[in-house]
Design a protein around this motif. Structure first.
Motif, short mmCIF file in Angstrom:
data_model
loop_
_atom_site.label_atom_id
_atom_site.label_comp_id
_atom_site.label_asym_id
_atom_site.label_seq_id
_atom_site.Cartn_x
_atom_site.Cartn_y
_atom_site.Cartn_z
N TRP A 281 0.80 -1.22 0.00
CA TRP A 281 0.00 0.00 0.00
C TRP A 281 0.83 1.27 0.00
O TRP A 281 0.33 2.33 -0.36
CB TRP A 281 -1.00 -0.05 1.16
N ASN A 282 2.12 1.17 0.37
CA ASN A 282 3.00 2.32 0.18
C ASN A 282 3.37 2.46 -1.30
O ASN A 282 3.30 3.55 -1.88
CB ASN A 282 4.26 2.19 1.04
N THR A 283 3.74 1.34 -1.90
CA THR A 283 4.08 1.35 -3.33
C THR A 283 2.90 1.82 -4.17
O THR A 283 3.06 2.63 -5.09
CB THR A 283 4.52 -0.06 -3.78
N ILE A 284 1.71 1.37 -3.85
CA ILE A 284 0.52 1.78 -4.61
C ILE A 284 0.25 3.26 -4.42
O ILE A 284 -0.12 3.97 -5.36
CB ILE A 284 -0.70 0.92 -4.20
N GLY A 285 0.46 3.75 -3.19
CA GLY A 285 0.28 5.18 -2.94
C GLY A 285 1.22 6.02 -3.78
O GLY A 285 0.84 7.06 -4.32
N VAL A 286 2.47 5.57 -3.92
CA VAL A 286 3.45 6.29 -4.72
C VAL A 286 3.12 6.20 -6.21
O VAL A 286 3.11 7.21 -6.92
CB VAL A 286 4.87 5.74 -4.46
N LYS A 287 2.82 4.99 -6.69
CA LYS A 287 2.56 4.80 -8.11
C LYS A 287 1.29 5.50 -8.57
O LYS A 287 1.17 5.88 -9.74
CB LYS A 287 2.50 3.31 -8.43
N SER A 288 0.36 5.69 -7.65
CA SER A 288 -0.88 6.40 -8.00
C SER A 288 -0.69 7.91 -8.01
O SER A 288 -1.59 8.65 -8.41
CB SER A 288 -1.98 6.03 -7.00
N GLY A 289 0.46 8.37 -7.52
CA GLY A 289 0.73 9.80 -7.45
C GLY A 289 0.16 10.46 -6.21
O GLY A 289 0.25 11.68 -6.05
N MET A 290 -0.40 9.66 -5.31
CA MET A 290 -1.02 10.21 -4.11
C MET A 290 -0.05 10.46 -2.97
O MET A 290 -0.25 11.34 -2.15
CB MET A 290 -2.13 9.25 -3.61
N GLY A 291 1.04 9.65 -2.92
CA GLY A 291 1.91 9.73 -1.75
C GLY A 291 3.38 9.65 -2.06
O GLY A 291 3.79 9.36 -3.19
N VAL A 292 4.18 9.89 -1.02
CA VAL A 292 5.64 9.81 -1.10
C VAL A 292 6.13 9.06 0.13
O VAL A 292 5.77 9.43 1.27
CB VAL A 292 6.28 11.21 -1.14
N VAL A 293 6.92 8.02 -0.07
CA VAL A 293 7.50 7.27 1.05
C VAL A 293 8.64 8.07 1.65
O VAL A 293 9.57 8.48 0.94
CB VAL A 293 8.01 5.90 0.59
N VAL A 294 8.58 8.32 2.96
CA VAL A 294 9.59 9.16 3.62
C VAL A 294 10.39 8.41 4.68
O VAL A 294 11.42 8.92 5.15
CB VAL A 294 8.95 10.41 4.25
N ALA A 295 9.95 7.24 5.10
CA ALA A 295 10.68 6.48 6.13
C ALA A 295 10.32 5.01 6.03
O ALA A 295 9.19 4.66 5.65
CB ALA A 295 10.36 7.00 7.53
N LEU A 296 11.28 4.15 6.37
CA LEU A 296 11.09 2.71 6.30
C LEU A 296 11.11 2.10 7.70
O LEU A 296 11.93 2.47 8.54
CB LEU A 296 12.19 2.07 5.46
N GLY A 297 10.21 1.17 7.93
CA GLY A 297 10.15 0.52 9.23
C GLY A 297 11.44 -0.18 9.59
O GLY A 297 11.84 -0.21 10.76
N SER A 298 12.14 -0.74 8.59
CA SER A 298 13.39 -1.45 8.84
C SER A 298 14.47 -0.52 9.36
O SER A 298 15.43 -0.98 10.00
CB SER A 298 13.87 -2.15 7.57
N GLU A 299 14.34 0.79 9.09
CA GLU A 299 15.30 1.76 9.58
C GLU A 299 14.90 2.30 10.95
O GLU A 299 15.75 2.60 11.79
CB GLU A 299 15.41 2.93 8.59
N ILE A 300 13.59 2.44 11.17
CA ILE A 300 13.11 2.99 12.43
C ILE A 300 13.29 2.01 13.59
O ILE A 300 13.70 2.39 14.69
CB ILE A 300 11.62 3.37 12.32
N TRP A 301 13.01 0.74 13.34
CA TRP A 301 13.13 -0.28 14.39
C TRP A 301 13.71 -1.55 13.77
O TRP A 301 13.00 -2.49 13.46
CB TRP A 301 11.76 -0.57 14.99
N PRO A 302 15.03 -1.60 13.57
CA PRO A 302 15.65 -2.77 12.96
C PRO A 302 15.41 -4.03 13.77
O PRO A 302 15.51 -4.03 14.99
CB PRO A 302 17.15 -2.41 12.96
#
Length: 372
Positions: free
Chosen positions: A203-224
């Motif tokens: 749903w992050n990828t779909i948000g970006v590909k639809s032009g609705m959103g921009v991914v700004v942070a990844l869970g793997s970086e916030i809480w490895p």
């Protein structure tokens, strides 16, 4: 796959399942892959189970049907077994997990409007990071920014709170937080109901590909290393069906192992894309499975191979310490501390490493060519 001799040995090692037909719930998420792969590749059949996968719309539905007995087992958010056992999730019933299915897989997405405003603040030199710009932008707005996660007691909520707090944004006072089912996140962003969300893929990828959103942070970086999805069952169901539960864990652990092999990634995406499962284009599913995520500016960032993890380094073993950390983080959402003895008791009840060890012992006896 198990061959005929292994099938025979499995039946010697593990008594027959108390229940042959199981109804297992999952959500329309990429990390439902262990269930879908185990179904499509016949791994459930090979351990003597007839599994019917039931796609649910929300984690609340999963909780309710697992507690009521409408589902035998389910994909579940890692914090939920303990929180349902505590009774903080709306219903109270002992829930446990003996198998972690995945780590990571989440991201935080902002709406295009908020991203553009934050980017302008950075360009003007007022701030150096997205979080700082978001903090400044939020203070200038006449109303609170609204974010969504998939459940109040989810890893997504914990990740979002960590991320916001790191930027000086008080998640209890400076924003409004809603609960939205994963599959409705992009629509909620498009209609302006929310300004951003923390959700699992795709749903992050779909948000970006639809032009609705921009991914700004990844869970793997916030809480490895944070556990993400687990196999959840009620304690009473496990007590009544220990052999069915063991066989279910065997199949799912083998599916996790299969998914960890990059040679299977394209096939995994194809299987997930089928109309009977996630019912969406393969291109929406591949980015998170390969780690080639679409980041701000439209660039592909191929440097996150640990974005989705399904197997390895003892990942699949329920971890007592991680469970304690999740319970303590969820206590902040309750607005009151949970007694230390209660925290440890909840972790011990809901986090069953002994069941994982039982699973790996059987696989070892079956002489599987894999390090667990």
């Amino acid at each position: 796959m198990f061959d005929d001799s292994i099938d025979e040995k499995l039946n010697q090692l593990v008594p027959a399942a108390e229940k042959y037909h199981l109804e297992v719930g999952y959500l329309r998420l990429t990390d439902a892959a262990p269930f879908v792969v185990a179904q499509e590749l016949g791994m459930f059949d090979q351990v003597g189970l007839n599994v019917e996968l039931r796609q649910e719309i929300s984690w609340a539905n999963i909780r309710d049907k697992l507690v009521s007995g409408a589902l035998d087992a389910a994909q579940m958010l890692a914090p939920l077994p303990a929180m349902i056992t505590l009774g903080a999730s709306g219903l109270r019933a002992p829930i446990l997990t003996g198998l972690v299915l995945s780590n990571h897989g989440n991201a935080i997405t902002l709406s295009q409007d908020v991203w553009q405003e934050a980017s302008q603040i950075i360009t003007q030199g007022e701030c150096a990071s997205v979080l700082e710009a978001l903090h400044l932008y939020a203070r200038q707005k006449p109303h609170l920014l609204t974010f969504a996660t998939v459940h109040a007691f989810s890893s997504h909520t914990l990740l979002l709170r960590r991320w916001l707090s790191a930027g000086g944004i008080d998640p209890d006072r400076d924003i409004k937080l809603l609960v939205v089912p994963p599959s409705q996140m992009v629509d909620s962003l498009q209609t302006g109901v929310i300004d951003g969300y923390c959700v699992g893929e795709p749903w992050n990828t779909i948000g970006v590909k639809s032009g609705m959103g921009v991914v700004v942070a990844l869970g793997s970086e916030i809480w490895p290393g944070a556990p993400e999805k687990v196999l959840g069952v009620s304690a009473s169901w496990h007590q009544q069906h220990p052999q069915a539960h063991l066989r279910l864990r065997l199949a799912l652990l083998r599916a996790c192992q299969w998914l960890a092999d990059s040679r299977h990634t394209a096939e995994a995406a194809r299987i997930l894309s089928l109309s009977c499962y996630l019912d969406m284009p393969v291109d929406n599913l591949l980015p998170s499975l390969t780690g080639e995520l679409i980041m701000p500016g439209g660039d592909v960032d191929a440097s996150v191979p640990d974005f989705h993890l399904f197997f390895g380094n003892n990942l699949n073993c329920p971890d007592f310490t991680a469970t304690v950390q999740m319970i303590e983080a969820c206590a902040e959402l309750l607005g009151r501390p949970i007694d230390v003895s209660m925290v440890r008791s909840l972790a011990a009840q809901s986090c069953r490493a002994d069941l994982y060890k039982q699973t790996t012992a059987v696989l070892s006896a079956l002489q599987e060519d894999v390090t667990l």
